[in-house]
Design a protein around this motif. Structure first.
Motif, short mmCIF file in Angstrom:
data_model
loop_
_atom_site.label_atom_id
_atom_site.label_comp_id
_atom_site.label_asym_id
_atom_site.label_seq_id
_atom_site.Cartn_x
_atom_site.Cartn_y
_atom_site.Cartn_z
N ASN A 1 -15.93 -5.42 5.19
CA ASN A 1 -15.61 -6.33 5.86
C ASN A 1 -14.31 -6.26 6.51
O ASN A 1 -14.21 -6.62 7.90
N PHE A 2 -13.26 -5.81 6.03
CA PHE A 2 -11.94 -5.38 6.81
C PHE A 2 -12.44 -4.82 7.97
O PHE A 2 -11.79 -4.92 9.30
N LEU A 3 -13.31 -3.47 7.91
CA LEU A 3 -13.26 -2.78 9.26
C LEU A 3 -14.29 -3.28 10.09
O LEU A 3 -13.77 -3.10 11.39
N ALA B 1 -15.64 -5.75 0.37
CA ALA B 1 -14.26 -6.30 1.19
C ALA B 1 -13.79 -5.30 1.94
O ALA B 1 -13.45 -5.53 3.19
N ARG B 2 -13.84 -3.85 1.71
CA ARG B 2 -13.38 -2.97 2.38
C ARG B 2 -14.22 -2.58 3.83
O ARG B 2 -13.57 -2.55 4.83
#
Lengths: 409, 118
Positions: free
Chosen positions: A43-45, A40-41
Motif C-alpha cells: 500500500n505504501f508503495l 501495508a508495505r
C-alpha cells in the motif's frame, strides 16, 4: 490560514481518489499469501508512486521551464536538439535528481517487498504450480533455450532474476513476485488481475472488428498471462498459444490461467524470433502487449517477420505499446518518457520509441495500406478503480493508455 | 529454509549498474530513510487495524483516543520517554558537539603508533 479552519471543517470531505487498498487485488491458485504488514508495505508503495507522479514530477517540469531550458539556451545559444540533450541537462537539476532518486529507490523497495513475500514461500508456490501443470500437455518447456542478451544483460525494471531465473527446479517465485506486485506498482490502474490491457485489446477488437472470429491466436511475450487471459476468455472457441523465453513465467502462466478457469491456453517456452515449430499461415491473430520495448532491434524485426509468416491472409498482427516519439511530442516529454530506459532497466525503450515502426512492419512484408493504428486504454472495474483514461496527471511512460502498432496480413 | 532464502535474497541487486542521482552518501541515506518511512507506514497501518478491531469488538471507542488527556503523572512519564528517545536518536549530534569542545583529540590510531614505538 487560521481563518479558513471553520470553512474547511464545514466543507464535505474530499472524495478519495488515491490507489485502492491492496486487498482489492484478484487472487488465484498460485497467488502468494500476503500478510497484513506485507500488504501495508505494498500500500505504501502504491501511494509513493502516486505521490511521485502527482506531487513531485510536476516540479520537474516547472524547474525545466524556469531554469533548465533557459540555462541550456544560455550555454549553447540554441534550444536542445533532441531528447538526449534534454535528459543530460535535467541531470544537472536538483529537483530532477531528487525525483529520480526517489523513483529509483521506490522501484527497488517494490522488488524488495515482493521478493520477501515470494521467497519466504517459494517452495509452497512451486508445489502449487506443479500440481496445476505437471503432466499437462499445454505446457511446453525448453531448458536448452538460450536466453537472449536483451533479457539476460540487465534485469528488466530492476526485477532481480528477471523473467527467466529459477532458484531451484520448478521455482516460480520470480513470476509470483512480478504478478502480485504489479497491482501496487500500477496503483490498481490495470484492474484486480492487472489485466486491463488485455481487456482494452478485446474492447478495441470488438469495436473495430466485430466479425473477427479467430481460430488460433498467438501471444508473444506473455509473461504470467495478465493480458493474455482476457483475450482467451473473449474468444473461448479459439486455441490460444502463448510464448515467452522464461520457464518460470511460462509455468506460472498456465497454472494461473487454469486456476482462473481459462482452459483454451497453451504456454510454450520459446524465443519468438524463431517460431519455426509453427507452420506458415497457421494463426489468425498475433498479439503482444507492452512487449516490444523489452526487445532489441534485430529481435523486433525478426518478430515482425515471423508474425507475417505465421499469419494467414487476412490475419491480424497487433502490438500494443506506449506512444512513439513523434516529431510533435515535446522533447521534455520524450526525455521524461526515456527515464525508464536509462534508470529503470528498460534498455531498448528509448531506441524503440524513436523508430519508424510502420516502416519496419512494411519491411516485414505487410502492405502499407493494411497498417493498423489506434488507441487502447485499460478497461477496469469502474466501481473499484479510477478509469485509466480519466486518470489525472501523467506518469510519463506508465499511463494505462497505449497505441497499436499492427497490420492486416 | 524459505525464510533464510528470503533473508539472503529479498534485497538482492538486479543485474545492471545502478544509477546515482545525488551524492552517493546522500542517496544511500535517502534510500535507508525511505525504507524506514515505509516501515513506519506499515506500523501505522497495523495500529489502525488494531484500533478498528478493538472498536468493532466493543473494547475501545476510537474517539476516546483523540480525546485522551493524560494526567500530569502520565504526561510526565510520556515526556520522559520522548527525552530519552531523542537523546538516543540524536547521539551523533551530541558527540560532534562534545568533539568541538574537546579540540585537538588523539585518534586511536595515533596513540596506537605511539604505543607501538614506546
Amino acid at each position: 490560514m487560521d481563518g479558513d479552519v471553520t470553512q474547511s471543517a464545514l466543507a464535505p470531505p474530499a472524495p478519495y481518489d488515491g490507489p485502492p487498498d491492496y486487498r482489492a487485488v484478484g487472487r488465484h491458485g498460485v497467488f502468494p499469501d500476503v500478510s497484513h504488514d506485507e500488504i501495508a508495505r505494498l500500500n505504501f508503495l502504491a501511494h509513493m508512486n502516486r505521490h511521485l507522479a502527482t506531487r513531485v514530477m510536476p516540479h520537474v517540469r516547472t524547474a525545466w521551464d524556469a531554469r533548465g531550458a533557459p540555462a541550456f539556451a544560455a550555454a549553447h545559444g540554441r534550444a536542445p536538439a533532441d531528447r538526449h540533450e534534454v535528459r543530460r541537462a535535467l541531470l544537472a537539476d536538483p529537483v530532477f535528481c531528487t525525483w529520480s532518486a526517489l523513483r529509483r529507490l521506490t522501484m527497488e523497495q517494490r522488488q524488495q517487498a515482493g521478493r520477501w513475500v515470494t521467497l519466504r514461500q517459494a517452495e509452497t508456490l512451486a508445489v502449487r504450480a506443479r500440481a496445476l501443470t505437471d503432466g499437462d500437455p499445454r505446457l511446453s518447456l525448453d531448458p536448452s533455450l538460450p536466453i537472449p542478451r536483451y533479457i539476460s544483460g540487465i534485469d528488466h525494471h530492476c526485477m532481480p532474476g528477471s523473467y527467466h531465473t529459477e532458484a531451484f527446479a520448478g521455482d516460480v517465485s520470480g513470476a509470483a513476485n512480478y504478478d502480485h506486485g504489479l497491482f501496487a506498482t500500477t496503483g490498481g490502474q490495470l484492474g484486480r488481475y492487472s489485466d486491463g490491457g488485455g481487456h482494452g485489446v478485446v474492447h478495441w477488437m470488438q469495436r473495430h472488428m466485430p466479425d473477427f472470429a479467430p481460430a488460433r491466436i498467438l501471444e508473444i511475450g506473455c509473461t504470467v498471462g495478465h493480458s493474455l487471459l482476457p483475450i482467451a476468455a473473449a474468444y473461448p472457441d479459439a486455441e490460444v498459444i502463448a510464448v515467452d523465453v522464461g520457464a518460470p513465467v511460462a509455468r506460472y502462466a498456465l497454472a494461473r490461467a487454469k486456476s482462473l478457469g481459462i482452459d483454451n491456453v497453451r504456454v510454450v517456452q520459446a524465443d519468438a524470433t524463431d517460431l519455426s515449430r509453427f507452420a506458415d499461415g497457421s494463426f489468425d491473430w498475433v498479439q503482444s502487449t507492452m512487449f516490444l520495448h523489452e526487445l532489441s532491434g534485430p529481435a523486433m524485426r525478426a518478430i515482425f517477420a515471423e508474425s507475417f509468416r505465421l499469419l494467414r491472409p487476412g490475419g491480424i498482427m497487433l502490438h500494443v505499446e506506449q506512444p512513439q516519439y513523434a516529431v510533435d511530442m515535446p522533447l521534455f516529454e520524450q526525455a521524461m518518457r526515456d527515464w525508464d530506459a536509462f534508470y529503470n532497466n528498460e534498455p531498448f525503450w528509448s531506441t524503440m520509441h524513436g523508430l519508424d515502426l510502420d516502416g519496419l512492419v512494411v519491411q516485414a512484408g505487410f502492405a502499407a495500406e493494411n497498417l493498423l493504428h489506434g488507441g487502447v486504454t485499460a478497461v477496469v472495474d469502474r466501481a473499484v478503480f479510477p478509469d485509466a483514461a480519466d486518470e489525472k496527471g501523467e506518469d510519463f511512460g506508465r499511463k494505462a493508455a497505449w497505441h497499436i502498432v499492427g497490420a492486416r496480413r | 529454509m524459505s525464510v533464510s532464502a528470503a533473508l539472503a535474497g529479498a534485497s538482492a541487486k538486479p543485474a545492471g549498474k545502478r544509477p546515482y542521482f545525488l551524492d552517493r552518501e546522500v542517496e544511500r541515506v535517502l534510500a535507508i530513510t525511505m525504507a524506514v518511512a515505509q516501515e513506519l507506514s506499515v506500523a501505522r497501518e497495523r495500529i489502525d487495524t488494531l484500533e478498528r478491531l478493538l472498536e468493532r469488538h466493543g473494547v475501545l471507542d476510537r474517539a476516546e483516543i483523540d480525546a485522551f488527556a493524560p494526567t500530569p503523572q502520565e504526561a510526565a512519564e510520556r515526556g520522559a520517554w520522548v527525552q530519552e528517545y531523542l537523546v538516543r536518536v540524536l547521539r551523533i549530534v551530541q558527540q560532534e558537539g562534545e568533539a568541538a569542545a574537546a579540540g585537538g583529540e588523539l585518534a586511536s590510531e595515533e596513540l596506537a603508533v605511539e604505543l607501538a614505538q614506546s
